[in-house]
Design an enzyme around this catalytic site. Sequence first.
Site, PDB file in Angstrom:
ATOM      1  N   SER A 143      72.177  10.255  43.497  1.00 17.05           N
ATOM      2  CA  SER A 143      71.731  11.589  43.908  1.00 17.05           C
ATOM      3  C   SER A 143      70.677  12.027  42.906  1.00 17.05           C
ATOM      4  CB  SER A 143      72.917  12.554  43.837  1.00 17.05           C
ATOM      5  OG  SER A 143      72.491  13.895  43.951  1.00 17.05           O
ATOM      6  N   TYR A 156      79.645  17.545  39.330  1.00 24.74           N
ATOM      7  CA  TYR A 156      79.013  16.560  40.224  1.00 24.74           C
ATOM      8  C   TYR A 156      77.866  15.846  39.504  1.00 24.74           C
ATOM      9  CZ  TYR A 156      76.610  14.859  44.455  1.00 24.74           C
ATOM     10  OH  TYR A 156      75.996  14.090  45.412  1.00 24.74           O
TER      11      TYR A 156
HETATM   12  C1  8X3 Z   1      73.224  16.005  46.706  1.00 24.68           C
HETATM   13  C2  8X3 Z   1      72.136  16.746  46.024  1.00 24.68           C
HETATM   14  O1  8X3 Z   1      71.438  19.036  45.134  1.00 24.68           O
HETATM   15  O2  8X3 Z   1      73.607  18.926  46.209  1.00 24.68           O
HETATM   16  O3  8X3 Z   1      73.573  14.823  46.097  1.00 24.68           O
HETATM   17  O4  8X3 Z   1      73.302  17.971  44.031  1.00 24.68           O
HETATM   18  S1  8X3 Z   1      72.679  18.219  45.331  1.00 24.68           S
END
Ligand code: 8X3
Length: 259
Positions: A143, A156
């Site tokens: 990502s 994340y």
């Molecule tokens: C997804 C991109 O901007 O939600 O992997 O982190 S974000």
Amino acid sequence: MATAVPPAASRIAVVTGASGGIGAATARRLAEAGYRVVLTARRKDRIEALAEELTAAGHSATAYPLDVTDRAAVDEFATAFRTVGVLVNNAGGALGADPVATGDPQDWRTMYETNVIGTLNLTQALLPKLDASGDGTVVVVSSTAGHATYEGGAGYVAAKHGAHVLAETLRLEIVGRPVRVIEIAPGMVKTEEFALTRFGGDAEKAARVYEGVAEPLTADDVADTVAWAVTRPPHVNIDLLVVRPRAQASNTKVHRETR
Ligand code: 8X3
């Protein structure tokens, strides 16, 4: 001398998280490119339906229910193959968008488990089979969160940085062996589930992520880049491909149209 691309027809492509979104779209693209796709995900009914659909369309596709965080199950899965041409580590996702001060440690743990340990499990279990294929490819779908942080994203972002580091390190460690390591880092992608899962099923919060954004990427846009990278000649390694919608200049700079 350039090596000829082995025909996809005899080659297996394993896709994790193939029950929806980028994983399902990637499985479709690779099946269309001629790979024998193996769809894995926890949700048996969804991967079986997709495998049936692809098979009915004349492709080779099988479903194998699998939780990527369950190492014993992953090892058992790996015994089904003599060689594997492509492994697409796509399973993962985000949970929550809380600041560091209040984020749920359990969410952080779960994200690390799925995004990093899941990728580690599949990669370790299938690496000998990728090697044995004579031209293997490991894809890590990370990502843009694996490359820069944003407020509310730390859990994340930390996990996706982990996935990025896994890809970078593996590439260093196996150089000289017939296996490429490709990282695809998508930015804003609108899928049916990513934002909904992140916000615990809150559809309003999920919709706000894409509010006013003319054209977020689709799962198929990302699948297209995965398929493109995988189908380059074997000596060409696309180390890292960052793909965003035109409306997104960075993780924190998004053009939103106001009515
Ligand atoms: C997804 C991109 O901007 O939600 O992997 O982190 S974000």
